[in-house]
Write an enzyme that holds these catalytic residues in place. Structure first.
Site, PDB file in Angstrom:
ATOM      1  N   HIS A   1       0.791  -1.250   0.000  1.00  0.00           N
ATOM      2  CA  HIS A   1       0.000   0.000   0.000  1.00  0.00           C
ATOM      3  C   HIS A   1       0.818   1.293   0.000  1.00  0.00           C
ATOM      4  O   HIS A   1       0.787   2.083   0.944  1.00  0.00           O
ATOM      5  CB  HIS A   1      -0.987   0.010   1.162  1.00  0.00           C
ATOM      6  CG  HIS A   1      -0.474  -0.490   2.482  1.00  0.00           C
ATOM      7  ND1 HIS A   1       0.704  -0.075   3.062  1.00  0.00           N
ATOM      8  CD2 HIS A   1      -1.004  -1.388   3.357  1.00  0.00           C
ATOM      9  CE1 HIS A   1       0.872  -0.675   4.216  1.00  0.00           C
ATOM     10  NE2 HIS A   1      -0.151  -1.488   4.423  1.00  0.00           N
TER      11      HIS A   1
ATOM     12  N   ASP B   1      -6.081  -4.195   0.178  1.00  0.00           N
ATOM     13  CA  ASP B   1      -5.911  -4.081   1.626  1.00  0.00           C
ATOM     14  C   ASP B   1      -7.276  -4.149   2.320  1.00  0.00           C
ATOM     15  O   ASP B   1      -7.559  -3.391   3.249  1.00  0.00           O
ATOM     16  CB  ASP B   1      -5.162  -2.808   2.010  1.00  0.00           C
ATOM     17  CG  ASP B   1      -4.717  -2.804   3.481  1.00  0.00           C
ATOM     18  OD1 ASP B   1      -4.800  -3.866   4.129  1.00  0.00           O
ATOM     19  OD2 ASP B   1      -4.297  -1.737   3.970  1.00  0.00           O
TER      20      ASP B   1
END
Length: 426
Positions: free
Chosen positions: A232, A305
């Site tokens: 991320h 995520d």
């Protein structure tokens, strides 16, 4: 079982749409063409002139089981993935108990084998209990089926521990997947440090909290030769550092989440936990750098995520709510609507970043539509506009600021190894 998916379109290498039927049998793609009329099929599904895509691959999800089943289970999390068009997902190890031994790892795999409706590859932790400095038995966990090694959620705080972990991973030909966050630079921050954090009176998280640890790790990755994958990515500094590392020949890959591509801290309207995620929503210049990073190959893939939480724990202030946003069911529609429909990305690029590339960088034999390969197939509706409705989620988590957003690209059908695992209700 012989299955036909008819009246669909695939996107070709020149980004053109070609009408095809797909023949699936014994878990593989048996044929891609336009005339299978002479064959007798056990099942026939109509793609309704919509997109036939390889099943999406998500290298970053949280399934929460065991230990946090009030947030999500392997059953609900994988049904959520199927509803979003994902056929292969990679599950993080921040569980209770942490699967840091072969015995505990095998217990998680047992639940996956019993309850998952899509393919689940399980991560193992880098260190015992995630927070310690004691390395796990990488060779043993690899033999047990570990996908890669990560301490996602907390990261590895000590350079020496990360160096030793990378050395061992390189020896075992395994990837180190890093949540990059220098906790000594957090200063109790809960959102991106900037004008909005000041306006809301909330402690901010500096961009350097992420990028400084990436810089540390890239030097160690160069020293050890390990495959180092950055979770991320959220800041422009991180993109710059990764770009430079790739030019230097360091074996680094990286992912970006849909929410960081679409949202910036300037869009946070209030102090509410649904906007709290880690890394936080950054500035508009960071968001633009992430988009450019995808387009120039610095960032390799898009990963959700997916991080479900209970409603009550998220329905409160940034100061009290846990970090996290769900994403399995919203990722493709959001990316398609906000980037393909607007002409910023091509459909071919999106399928590459969400199916082909994540499989390629980790050496997985999924993510493509080719004869003889696994029949992991999705049909997406690119024409109908619907609002994101968290009441329809298969996930137990509804923690997203995207509820009510109009999108195209919702899933009609999902097949895993030729078996139908999701069908949109008419």
């Amino acid at each position: 079982m012989k299955t036909l998916i008819k009246n669909g379109y695939i996107v070709t290498k020149d980004n053109e749409m070609t009408k095809v039927d797909l023949w699936l049998e014994n878990g593989i793609i048996k044929g891609i063409g336009q005339d299978f009329s002479e064959l007798n099929f056990d099942q026939v599904y109509d793609a309704k002139n919509q997109l036939i895509s390889p099943g999406l691959v998500d290298v970053h999800v949280h399934l929460r089981e065991p230990g946090f089943t009030y947030k999500e289970t392997i059953s609900t999390g994988t049904k959520s993935a199927a509803r979003g068009g994902y056929t292969t997902i990679c599950a993080m190890p921040n569980l209770n108990p942490v699967p840091d031994t072969v015995e505990k790892f095998n217990e998680v795999v047992k639940i996956i084998n019993e309850d998952a409706v899509v393919k689940v590859l399980q991560y193992a932790p880098i260190t015992e209990e995630l927070r310690s400095e004691i390395l796990t038995d990488q060779a043993g966990l690899k033999a047990a089926g570990a996908f890669a090694f990560t301490n996602d959620g907390v990261g590895v705080q000590t350079a020496g521990t990360m160096f030793l972990a990378m050395e061992e991973a390189a020896k075992n030909n395994m990837a180190i997947v890093a949540h990059t966050e220098d906790e000594s630079l957090l200063f109790d921050g809960v959102m991106h440090k900037g004008e909005i954090s000041e306006k809301l009176g909330l402690p901010g998280i500096m961009s350097a909290t992420e990028s400084s640890q990436i810089a540390r790790d890239l030097i160690l990755a160069e020293e050890t030769g390990v495959h180092y994958h950055v979770c991320h990515v959220s800041t422009k500094e991180s993109v710059r550092i990764i770009r430079d590392a790739k030019k230097a020949g360091i074996h680094v890959t990286a992912e970006v989440a849909p929410h960081h591509l679409i949202l910036a801290d300037q869009q946070i309207p209030e102090d509410h936990g649904y906007w709290k995620m880690n890394p936080p929503l950054r500035g508009t210049d960071d968001r633009e750098a992430l988009i450019e990073g995808l387009l120039d190959g610095t960032i390799d893939c898009i990963a959700t995520d997916h991080a479900p939480h209970g409603h009550e724990e998220k329905n409160q202030s940034f100061l009290k709510a846990p970090f996290g946003i769900v994403g399995s069911e919203t990722a493709f529609p959001l990316i398609y609507t906000h980037f393909v429909e607007t002409g910023r990305f091509t459909l071919e690029q999106v399928i590459d970043w969400m199916a082909i590339k994540p499989a390629e960088i980790f050496g997985l034999k999924v993510g493509t539509l080719n004869i003889g390969e696994p029949a992991d197939v999705v049909v997406f509706d690119l024409e109908t506009t619907e609002e994101i409705d968290d009441k329809k989620f298969a996930s137990m988590g509804v923690n997203t600021p995207f509820s009510g957003w109009p999108v195209k690209g919702n899933t009609l059908l999902t097949f895993v190894d030729g078996k139908l695992v999701y069908r949109k209700e008419d």
